[in-house]
Design an enzyme around this catalytic site. Structure first.
Site, PDB file in Angstrom:
ATOM      1  N   TYR A  17      26.772  93.780  68.559  1.00 34.33           N
ATOM      2  CA  TYR A  17      26.629  94.039  69.991  1.00 34.33           C
ATOM      3  C   TYR A  17      25.832  92.900  70.594  1.00 34.33           C
ATOM      4  CZ  TYR A  17      21.668  95.257  69.795  1.00 34.33           C
ATOM      5  OH  TYR A  17      20.307  95.196  69.647  1.00 34.33           O
ATOM      6  N   ASN A 351      32.114 105.223  67.683  1.00 33.66           N
ATOM      7  CA  ASN A 351      32.726 103.968  67.256  1.00 33.66           C
ATOM      8  C   ASN A 351      33.391 104.098  65.889  1.00 33.66           C
ATOM      9  OD1 ASN A 351      32.525 101.858  69.210  1.00 33.66           O
ATOM     10  ND2 ASN A 351      30.318 101.788  68.899  1.00 33.66           N
ATOM     11  N   CYS A 765      41.367  75.045  52.500  1.00 32.63           N
ATOM     12  CA  CYS A 765      40.145  74.891  53.293  1.00 32.63           C
ATOM     13  C   CYS A 765      39.223  73.867  52.645  1.00 32.63           C
ATOM     14  CB  CYS A 765      39.472  76.254  53.466  1.00 32.63           C
ATOM     15  SG  CYS A 765      38.186  76.269  54.745  1.00 32.63           S
ATOM     16  N   HIS A 890      44.072  80.006  55.290  1.00 38.15           N
ATOM     17  CA  HIS A 890      43.783  80.811  54.100  1.00 38.15           C
ATOM     18  C   HIS A 890      44.874  81.853  53.835  1.00 38.15           C
ATOM     19  CE1 HIS A 890      39.582  79.570  53.280  1.00 38.15           C
ATOM     20  NE2 HIS A 890      39.504  79.380  54.576  1.00 38.15           N
ATOM     21  N   GLU A 892      45.547  83.149  51.041  1.00 39.66           N
ATOM     22  CA  GLU A 892      45.052  84.072  50.009  1.00 39.66           C
ATOM     23  C   GLU A 892      44.259  85.236  50.604  1.00 39.66           C
ATOM     24  OE1 GLU A 892      41.511  81.398  50.663  1.00 39.66           O
ATOM     25  OE2 GLU A 892      43.695  81.312  50.861  1.00 39.66           O
TER      26      GLU A 892
END
Length: 925
Positions: A17, A351, A765, A890, A892
């Site tokens: 938040y 939430n 990456c 990525h 994977e």
């Protein structure tokens, strides 16, 4: 800073938040300024643990007591000025001595040691472990031996130390982080030492456990004992603290909304940080690391940051998982601290209710308490808040709060000229909810659906029609406070709401869900429309007044259901005591961008959804423009277009066809080296993808190769993983490459592997950057680029659309002509070519294996569709014979559809990226 540590350590940053607050208010003793000059920054995490690791067993005398991790440094020795003293009460020197100096790569190496140890099962060399935090070793070591049921004898000069000028007290008490204290059986020291050496994680034996329950610290430098006392003295019960609290009730003025203009109020609210979009915070934090993330903040094909909770899967094959959500309503404590605390708990529950958890008792809470203790009425407010949730609300809900933390010094004071100035924060409770998830596929998001027959929007109001606006975002944007705040008047309503939502999730009768919190009902609806790229036709009944109906922040939610399910849904709520007054129809989503809201039959708002979304995004855009490359920030803001079709998937193959199945059935599992270097953190998901495709995935550390424990000649495949090798201090991946190029044994290993006709390699990456620097060793890689800092000048975590052109890559065989989204997480991913001629040569050779495209499916260099600014969208390349493929994204992390931030409806278990790993298995044979 938090994002940088998070990314480098390697944990997904999935919820949070952001609140800004500062306001002058009238109190019983006059006007004072309230706000967050002393800011709150909260970080927390969750995971799962094996039952055999839950109980720490006592250990005997003679166990070796070690410190694992970084060295001692002059940290945390200023009396805790950063967190435990009121600002202004300390000196600059003491403040400096309290500053932390982070080292996430050391933390990562420690974590790898711990993971290697617990994975050994019964042979785990760690007998007992304790983290080093407040008080440093002076707290951690004594607690280690006390909990182990013994005493301890230590040698101060065995403590690794980067600042030898420190006094004995400073060495023993400094709070340098990224350290653990560990008890190890004498027979296991050699095993533990070998693991630490392999992971390059520093450790030192500092002491030994004793039968005599005495804490004795020797100092060989001064030949004395700085600490020598019975354990009973150190851990004897101190007297309880007593606080003398006086209440000073204040009378606050009501927030008058009679003359409020709805359009103006909405315009103000959409820019308030608590309400506005938070892209600038979210996209700098890795949200896909681990490859087990089901639900991050970004929702739907337009990747709008409105998710209610974070959800991860338990394993790489399961649909069970874990969830986390947060709740807070801190300014409300200025009027009613008990209500503020109850609303924090309620928001965490509304939430986390978006995913399928089952019984409410499965939810556990972490409570973080912050206030200016000893100041004014703050102690009384703290008491009221703790009593409200600890003794009343949580027991009524059947929820426990097993963990938490506090900071009792939330006030800054200084002198400016002849005037004394101060800012005091509100009493602040931030609640984090955690729970196991029964099936992540039942999770719902705020994205409104337009392709599910005729649907209706239902508002669920847990306040019995009250519309209290005190301390709301609406009051804040008008510079007022108000006198009556949102509250949980009946815990049974909150519990019944949760149980009804869970029943509906199990039955899959909810199409979209979003809880009501900051900004109220209208903001909730708009965020759902932003995520769904649609319009709204909203008709609110004559309840209260328009301002209260639209902007009150009472607990509740909005759900979208099929009209054919409406009766069953209402009956479900009624069965939990929530009838027509609590659950009522308010409208439906519309194709297009028109927003229309009526109240009691009178039109109170008409607007264009895109205009509102741009206003909602503007605060983030302005922040991003100040921090990052402003040209990129402008391009991202300009990308908000009505005609944007969003992410899409087109595959030139059948993703559900397991082309590696025949080889798996035969039981032949070729070995693939899952290669990592210190700081790399993406090896588990890489191993999981290759394992599913029929390989035997083997963890190979660079230290294994450099010291000759492992040879690449034993492997068919090699996968260099993502992460932050050497903390990226030598350039992302370049430091890793230099350990190969400048070491004779390693260079020969890699050169021999790349020149074999039966080997293949994948670099992703950080591994992509590493392999690009090994291009002199790789046949047919002479035109490869190197990878440098993103054009945005920022770490980029995205879910980006890529196309797969025709290339010789054996890993992408049969995939040409496809486009699909993929996880992206890097800070240095821009392809840089030594010359335009090299760029042209690579393009003409057909060795481009992957390109970024925009949502209109055109190759792009524009941000953020191209998150790093690579020329011609290039983000993956292949060697000429196709055996070596390197790429920035990525695959994977997203080989399962449940770990994609968004997947097309009707998606099966395997995403399109699983074909890449199966191609490798087929090629080996």
């Amino acid at each position: 800073g938090g994002a940088a540590f998070n990314n480098e350590f390697g944990r997904p940053n999935l919820c949070g938040y952001f609140r800004s607050y500062e306001q002058d208010i009238q109190t019983a003793s006059g006007e004072e300024r309230r706000g967050y000059h002393k800011p709150i920054m909260i970080a927390g995490g969750y995971g799962n643990i094996k039952s055999e690791h839950v109980i720490k067993e006592e250990f005997a005398a003679g166990y070796q007591l070690a410190v694992l991790g970084g060295p001692a440094m002059l940290i945390g020795l200023g009396g805790g000025a950063a967190s435990s003293m009121s600002s202004g009460d300390s000196s600059a020197d003491l403040d400096f001595a309290s500053v932390q100096r982070q080292n996430p790569e050391i933390e990562r190496r420690c974590q790898e040691v711990i993971d290697r140890c617990w994975a050994m099962g019964e042979a785990n060399p760690i007998a007992f472990i304790h983290d080093v935090g407040a008080g440093g070793l002076s707290n951690a070591f004594p607690e280690l031996v006390k909990d182990g049921g013994c005493g301890g004898s230590f040698e101060l000069r065995n403590v690794p130390n980067d600042e030898p000028g420190m006094s004995p007290l400073e060495i023993w008490c400094n709070e340098s982080q990224e350290r653990y204290v560990i008890a190890i059986a004498p027979d296991d020291v050699e095993t533990f030492s070998a693991i630490c050496a392999r992971e390059r994680a520093p450790f030192a034996i500092v002491g030994e456990s004793t039968d005599e329950k005495i804490l004795r610290l020797g100092d060989s430098h001064f030949n004395n004992y700085p600490v020598d006392l019975p354990m009973s003295v150190l851990f004897g019960k101190p007297p309880k603290m007593h606080r003398d609290v006086k209440r000073q009730p204040a009378v606050y003025a009501a927030f008058d909304t009679a003359e409020l203009d709805v359009a103006e109020a909405l315009d103000r609210l959409l820019c308030l940080p608590a309400v506005a979009a938070k892209h600038f915070l979210i996209t700098i934090g890795d949200r896909s690391i681990t490859g087990t993330v089901h639900r991050d903040q970004m929702v739907g094909p337009w990747q709008v940051p409105v998710a209610d909770c974070a959800v991860t899967t338990s394993t790489y094959t399961s649909y069970t998982g874990e969830a986390m959500a947060m709740g807070e309503r801190t300014p409300a404590a200025l009027i009613n601290a008990g209500a503020s605390a109850r609303m924090a708990v309620a928001e965490s529950i509304t939430n986390i209710a978006a995913t399928y958890i089952g019984a409410i008792e499965n939810i556990k809470l972490s409570a973080n308490w912050m206030c200016a203790a000893g100041y004014g009425e703050e102690d009384a407010r703290l008491y009221d808040a703790v009593k409200a949730v600890g003794m009343e609300l949580c027991p009524a809900l059947g929820i426990t709060i097993p963990v938490g933390k506090d900071s009792m010094s939330m006030r800054t004071a200084w002198r400016e000229g002849d005037a004394d100035k101060a800012v005091t924060s509100p009493m602040s409770l931030i609640v984090s909810a955690f729970a196991p998830v029964l099936d992540v596929r039942h999770t719902v998001t705020p994205q409104l659906q337009l392709d599910n027959d005729d649907s209706v929007l239902l508002a669920i109001d847990l306040s019995a029609g009250k519309q209290r606006l005190g301390a709301s975002c609406l009051a804040q944007v008008y510079g007022q406070l108000g006198d009556d705040v949102a509250d949980i008047d009946d815990p049974a309503n909150l519990k019944g709401f949760y149980q009804a939502i869970q029943s509906l999730l199990e039955a899959k009768q909810i199409l979209a869900y979003h809880d009501c919190s900051d900004g109220g009902l209208l903001i909730t609806l708009l965020e759902m429309a932003f995520a769904g790229h649609c319009g709204l036709d909203i008709a609110l009944p004559a309840r209260g007044n328009p301002a209260g109906a639209l902007f009150a922040e009472e607990a509740g939610a909005v759900i979208q259901v099929r009209r054919s399910d409406l009766g069953a849904v209402k009956q479900c709520f009624a069965g939990q005591g929530l009838g027509e007054n609590a659950v009522y129809e308010i409208g439906q989503p519309l194709v297009g961008a028109d927003i229309a809201v009526t109240f009691a039959g009178q039109t109170i708002l008409t607007a264009n959804r895109l205009d509102l979304q741009r206003r909602w995004t503007e605060t983030s855009y302005r922040m991003q423009s100040l921090r990052d490359n402003p040209e990129c920030a402008q391009q991202e803001f300009d990308s908000l277009q009505e005609g944007d079709p969003g992410l899409s998937v087109h595959l030139s193959f059948d993703a559900s066809e397991d082309i590696s199945a025949p080889y798996i059935v035969r039981g032949e599992r070729p070995r693939v080296a899952i290669l990592r270097e210190q700081g790399v953190n993406g090896q588990l998901e890489m191993a999981a993808a290759f394992d599913r495709a029929g390989f035997t995935a083997v963890d190979v550390h660079m230290s294994d190769l450099l010291e000759g424990r492992v040879t690449l000649a034993d492997f068919k495949g090699l996968a260099a993983c993502g992460g932050f090798s050497y903390g990226d201090v030598l350039g992302a991946g370049e430091g890793w490459a230099k350990t190969v190029l400048f070491n004779t044994r390693a260079r020969e290993e890699f050169e021999g592997f790349f020149h074999r006709a039966d080997s293949f390699a994948l670099g992703v990456c950080n591994g992509c950057q590493m392999m690009s620097n090994l291009s002199p060793l790789i046949p047919g890689a002479e035109h490869w680029p190197r990878f440098v800092r993103n054009r945005s000048e920022q770490f980029e975590a995205r879910f980006s659309l890529v196309e797969i052109p025709q290339s010789p890559s054996i890993l992408l065989a049969g995939m040409a002509g496809s486009h699909l989204p993929v996880a992206v997480a890097h800070g240095e991913g821009r392809a840089e070519f030594s010359s335009d001629a090299h760029l042209d040569a690579l393009t003409m050779s057909g060795n481009v294996a992957l390109r970024y495209i925009d949502n209109a499916l055109a190759v792009t260099e524009r941000y953020p569709a191209n998150p790093n600014g690579s020329p011609r969208g290039i983000t993956g390349v292949s060697s000429k014979d196709g055996r070596v493929t390197i790429m920035m994204p990525h695959p994977e992390r997203v080989f399962r559809n449940v770990t994609n931030s968004w997947a097309a409806d009707g998606s099966r278990e395997d995403s399109g990226w699983m074909r890449l790993f199966r191609n490798a298995r087929v090629w080996v044979d």
